[in-house]
Scaffold this motif. Structure first.
Motif, PDB file in Angstrom:
ATOM      1  N   ASP A   6       0.812  -1.208   0.000  1.00 15.37           N
ATOM      2  CA  ASP A   6       0.000   0.000   0.000  1.00 15.37           C
ATOM      3  C   ASP A   6       0.853   1.269   0.000  1.00 15.37           C
ATOM      4  OD1 ASP A   6      -2.295  -1.457  -0.009  1.00 15.37           O
ATOM      5  OD2 ASP A   6      -2.511  -1.448   2.171  1.00 15.37           O
ATOM      6  N   ARG A   7       2.105   1.141   0.358  1.00 18.79           N
ATOM      7  CA  ARG A   7       2.974   2.311   0.391  1.00 18.79           C
ATOM      8  C   ARG A   7       3.313   2.736  -1.036  1.00 18.79           C
ATOM      9  NH1 ARG A   7       7.761   0.230   3.787  1.00 18.79           N
ATOM     10  NH2 ARG A   7       7.045  -1.702   2.894  1.00 18.79           N
ATOM     11  N   VAL A   8       3.053   3.992  -1.330  1.00 17.31           N
ATOM     12  CA  VAL A   8       3.336   4.526  -2.654  1.00 17.31           C
ATOM     13  C   VAL A   8       4.361   5.640  -2.495  1.00 17.31           C
ATOM     14  CG1 VAL A   8       2.369   5.666  -4.670  1.00 17.31           C
ATOM     15  CG2 VAL A   8       1.000   4.001  -3.414  1.00 17.31           C
ATOM     16  N   GLY A   9       5.269   5.724  -3.414  1.00 16.67           N
ATOM     17  CA  GLY A   9       6.261   6.780  -3.371  1.00 16.67           C
ATOM     18  C   GLY A   9       7.658   6.217  -3.508  1.00 16.67           C
ATOM     19  N   LEU A  10       8.584   7.117  -3.628  1.00 17.12           N
ATOM     20  CA  LEU A  10       9.976   6.723  -3.775  1.00 17.12           C
ATOM     21  C   LEU A  10      10.668   6.687  -2.424  1.00 17.12           C
ATOM     22  CD1 LEU A  10      11.028   8.807  -6.896  1.00 17.12           C
ATOM     23  CD2 LEU A  10      10.685   6.347  -6.777  1.00 17.12           C
ATOM     24  N   GLN A  11      11.443   5.677  -2.219  1.00 14.87           N
ATOM     25  CA  GLN A  11      12.279   5.592  -1.030  1.00 14.87           C
ATOM     26  C   GLN A  11      13.518   6.457  -1.263  1.00 14.87           C
ATOM     27  OE1 GLN A  11      11.583   3.746   1.738  1.00 14.87           O
ATOM     28  NE2 GLN A  11       9.609   3.231   0.853  1.00 14.87           N
TER      29      GLN A  11
END
Length: 96
Positions: A6-11
């Protein structure tokens, strides 16, 4: 846990990796531009030469600065783990 998180985005690591790839591509593209000098048999100082020099400078300096950043941030993280912080109420000596 599924592969579709569910985590969206760039690390942060992803951003650093993409930045390193981008800088390396600029450096590689400037080296490809040297084909012109091979076909001409000489280096002519003109706008093409200046553009190639700028790309080489950005690529080389960027990759160097990126490497220094990775080394220094890694070293800082390693050093911060080695620091022993005694909090109130903690034993004054370590028993191993």
């Amino acid at each position: 846990m599924s592969i579709f998180d569910d985590r969206v985005g760039l690390q942060p690591v992803s951003v650093l990796f993409l930045w390193a790839i981008f800088l390396d591509m600029i450096q590689g593209a400037s080296n490809i531009l040297s084909i012109r000098w091979a076909f001409l048999g000489e280096v002519v100082e003109d706008e093409y030469c200046t553009a190639q020099a700028v790309m080489k400078q950005i690529g080389n300096d960027g990759v160097g600065m990126h490497s220094i950043h990775l080394i220094s941030s890694r070293r800082y993280r390693d050093l911060s783990k080695d620091v022993l912080v005694l909090q109130p109420g903690s034993p004054s000596r370590l028993h191993c």
